[in-house]
Design an enzyme around this catalytic site. Structure first.
Site, mmCIF file in Angstrom:
data_model
loop_
_atom_site.group_PDB
_atom_site.id
_atom_site.type_symbol
_atom_site.label_atom_id
_atom_site.label_comp_id
_atom_site.label_asym_id
_atom_site.label_seq_id
_atom_site.Cartn_x
_atom_site.Cartn_y
_atom_site.Cartn_z
ATOM 1 N N ASP B 140 0.818 -1.220 0.000
ATOM 2 C CA ASP B 140 0.000 0.000 0.000
ATOM 3 C C ASP B 140 0.849 1.266 0.000
ATOM 4 O O ASP B 140 0.351 2.343 -0.304
ATOM 5 C CB ASP B 140 -0.922 0.018 1.227
ATOM 6 C CG ASP B 140 -2.005 -1.031 1.131
ATOM 7 O OD1 ASP B 140 -2.310 -1.455 -0.001
ATOM 8 O OD2 ASP B 140 -2.534 -1.440 2.177
ATOM 9 N N GLU B 239 -9.838 -0.457 -4.905
ATOM 10 C CA GLU B 239 -10.878 -1.191 -4.176
ATOM 11 C C GLU B 239 -11.444 -0.360 -3.023
ATOM 12 O O GLU B 239 -12.534 -0.632 -2.542
ATOM 13 C CB GLU B 239 -10.313 -2.508 -3.621
ATOM 14 C CG GLU B 239 -9.199 -2.308 -2.600
ATOM 15 C CD GLU B 239 -8.606 -3.594 -2.029
ATOM 16 O OE1 GLU B 239 -8.943 -4.690 -2.501
ATOM 17 O OE2 GLU B 239 -7.782 -3.476 -1.101
ATOM 18 N N LEU B 303 -2.937 -11.597 -6.728
ATOM 19 C CA LEU B 303 -1.791 -11.685 -7.634
ATOM 20 C C LEU B 303 -0.886 -10.466 -7.504
ATOM 21 O O LEU B 303 0.323 -10.553 -7.692
ATOM 22 C CB LEU B 303 -2.267 -11.821 -9.088
ATOM 23 C CG LEU B 303 -2.569 -13.241 -9.578
ATOM 24 C CD1 LEU B 303 -3.508 -13.978 -8.652
ATOM 25 C CD2 LEU B 303 -3.113 -13.232 -10.987
ATOM 26 N N GLN B 304 -1.470 -9.326 -7.196
ATOM 27 C CA GLN B 304 -0.688 -8.091 -7.082
ATOM 28 C C GLN B 304 0.414 -8.191 -6.047
ATOM 29 O O GLN B 304 1.450 -7.567 -6.174
ATOM 30 C CB GLN B 304 -1.596 -6.927 -6.663
ATOM 31 C CG GLN B 304 -2.616 -6.566 -7.683
ATOM 32 C CD GLN B 304 -3.760 -5.767 -7.079
ATOM 33 O OE1 GLN B 304 -3.702 -4.560 -7.013
ATOM 34 N NE2 GLN B 304 -4.800 -6.447 -6.631
ATOM 35 N N ARG B 305 0.170 -8.939 -5.000
ATOM 36 C CA ARG B 305 1.157 -8.985 -3.929
ATOM 37 C C ARG B 305 1.910 -10.310 -3.887
ATOM 38 O O ARG B 305 2.751 -10.506 -3.013
ATOM 39 C CB ARG B 305 0.493 -8.708 -2.580
ATOM 40 C CG ARG B 305 -0.419 -9.807 -2.085
ATOM 41 C CD ARG B 305 -1.115 -9.379 -0.801
ATOM 42 N NE ARG B 305 -1.615 -10.520 -0.059
ATOM 43 C CZ ARG B 305 -2.515 -10.452 0.919
ATOM 44 N NH1 ARG B 305 -3.014 -9.276 1.262
ATOM 45 N NH2 ARG B 305 -2.900 -11.517 1.557
#
Lengths: 400, 400
Positions: B140, B239, B303-305
């Site tokens: 983040d 989100e 998947l992003q992380r």
């Protein structure tokens, strides 16, 4: 043997992949090298550009530009979902003959092979010598007579890398995880999730393919069994899973939700571009196994076929070679063909490109052989051995 | 200066990243090299393992194992979402003191910094010398006093590569595409989608961040404007977007759907692991702009992380260096600190690691500065310049 003198046209059709532009580069450079044709046209948005005469000049592209294009995801000429009937194809033929086009290279799936076939027949009926070649492309890996198809290896690599990472995430924060993977009728891509398995507990515990009937009670029993034993559960599920009547779960959901479903020109129900199936399965698990369970669902969506940084080296090479092989088939005097990829050796992994009549590939669909499916919720070692060289090396990992 | 003699413990907390194990490797190898501590324990599943004495021995790991672990996504020690209160921390303290643990390294976000702070204070009250260090981690990018945080660069690279490929797919088959990206309060990761922009028409047309109020009418007007002009529209949306009352759209949807929402131990509404937000926005566009429009939504999800094949080189290096810097801070006699990353130069890109008191980072959240947000639906060039070196080189592409 005399080849007809004239121009060439190239088009790309159906869902793009990360290597469809490599096939385009292969066709263009092979025509440039061989002098097969005078002008080399590119059709914008596939059959639509051919119909409307929306073309571009590919003959002037230098090797540096072609190399960059070959590395670029997506169909750079533009694609289309139009399904041309004979009338549509007749109009295309008029455009082609007006421009003295004698060679047509169409990069796409089994519907594209069929379009190729129809245009070829329309030309023949008109006594016009047009040589039409289909260059294979599909992440679904569902073309008959092909060991595999360009686009599949890279999409499979994406799925394997995704499942590898995602299962490590799930190991760190245990729960039940559903990953929805593309594939309407053929489960090859979902099956490729099994390549994420390592000694470090990665990869899916359960795999559901469209080749098997999806039974909800059986699914819940499977998940409960794995979760009870492992304390977590990774599930790879194909977007095309369907009930015993052959209705896809996604279609069922869409009808429940809105009373209508979105269909493409081929009559296919729209499956991708929504998280509905994953969310439904997650809800189902919570309802049946416990509302406090940590259940998450991801739908890999368009990233599988477009992600800019995950390409199988052999896939990229073969995509380009397929394009070159189509031009070679023309030079060899074939009057029209679909290029197919055959595996001639596993060790070392070697393939060859074999032209076959268009009608042998057109509109036919290959699915996972039953012998590669295990207990309706897994795949066999044979499948994994088959898929490994198509995907290439995966990240090396460790664990404590 | 005398350092307390005793053992060390390391734990990983919160959402894993693809480089959190690089930080772990950095801490372990720096302790091994320096001889700071006797035994080096790893706590399984963060505070929970510390509470229950579920530990493993990290002291024996050789460099080869550490290098492999550093390349592995996910938190290999296991993570936890527990939010320990003072009583929980007191029990942890008992476990630590029983094992003569004098050094505590906690790799995590701002909640982890706070846990570090509480355990440190409990020890102090008991007159027990424990030195607690927080090693930053979060995709983040929302830790104060940090130029950026380990994990962000790689997640941002994933988002940029995804938007690059996905927009090329959308260019080939034009329509309206929504991509939902992680980020509850901070929009940095969604903003990173702008890095996908090239001269080839890639990247998002519209970007919606949680720092701005999400107004549905304004959103529809934006999409209509872009689509009318370009014939297609790529939308990156966080989100965490919320209405003018501060209620997230996802929470609103969950309440509409089931009357209840899932919350974690920190009271946060569950946002990830569902396609609901993307599907809602897609439905909204169809309802307001035309039911025949081709509208698709993908939610990038976990998947992003965790994606195993998309890591920023500088991010991986800095994650490891952060871990090493925490050990160095201990060797330098700091009695407890949060390690922060400061950028000292843009050309060449250079950073340094600065220990600050735990309470200066704990529980605080940094968000995108207003000066980096453009018209409520885009980001500025300044943000792109800021993010570029964190992400590193992106794929080179071409177009026709």
């Amino acid at each position: 043997m005399t080849l007809p003198a004239g121009n060439a046209i190239i088009a790309q059709s159906g869902g793009p992949t990360v290597v469809i532009n490599a096939s385009l580069a292969g066709v263009v450079e092979a025509i440039q090298e061989s002098g097969l044709a005078g002008s080399i046209f590119g059709a914008r948005h596939a059959v639509r550009g051919m119909l409307e005469g929306h073309l571009c000049d590919l003959g002037q592209l230098d090797q540096d530009s072609l190399n960059k294009i070959a590395l670029t995801p997506g169909a750079t000429l533009g694609s289309s979902r139009d399904k041309p009937d004979e009338d549509y194809c007749r109009k295309i033929f008029e455009q082609l003959s007006t421009r003295d086009i004698r060679y047509f290279f169409y990069i796409g799936g089994n519907d594209s092979a069929d379009t190729c076939r129809i245009i070829s027949e329309v030309s023949q009926d008109a006594g016009y010598e047009l040589r039409a070649f289909h260059v294979p492309k599909t992440i679904d890996n569902d073309l008959v007579l092909n060991d595999h198809t360009p686009g599949f290896g890279s999409a499979a690599k994406f799925v394997a890398c995704a499942l590898m990472g995602d299962s490590l995430d799930n190991k760190a924060l245990p729960g039940i995880k559903i990953d929805v993977i593309m594939g309407r009728h053929a489960g090859f891509l979902t099956a490729a999730s099994a390549l994420a398995r390592t000694e470090h507990g990665t990869g899916p515990n359960l795999i559901y393919l469209p080749e098997s009937i999806f039974d909800i009670d059986r699914f819940i029993t499977d998940v409960d069994r794995v979760y009870s034993k492992e304390g977590r559960c990774m599930i790879a599920v194909s977007e095309g899973i369907h009930n015993s009547e052959g209705t896809s779960i996604t279609q069922m959901l869409a009808e429940q939700l809105s009373g209508s479903v979105e269909r493409d020109a081929h009559g296919n129900v729209q499956l991708s571009g929504s998280g509905a199936l994953g969310d439904y399965l997650a809800r189902l698990i919570r309802e049946r196994l416990g509302s406090k369970l940590r259940v998450r669902a991801d739908t890999f969506g368009y990233l599988q076929r477009s992600f800019a940084d995950c390409v199988s080296a052999s896939d990229r090479t073969e995509a380009r070679e397929s394009g070159r092989a189509a031009v070679q088939a023309a030079l060899d005097g074939h009057t029209g063909a679909s290029l197919t990829i055959r595996r001639i050796s596993d060790h070392p992994y070697t393939v060859e490109y074999v032209p076959v009549p268009l009608q042998e590939v057109a509109r036919k669909t290959k699915v996972m052989p039953a012998s590669w499916i295990k207990d309706g919720c897994d795949v066999t070692e044979d499948f994994i051995e088959y898929a490994k060289p198509l995907v290439g090396p995966l990240p090396v990992i460790g664990s404590i």
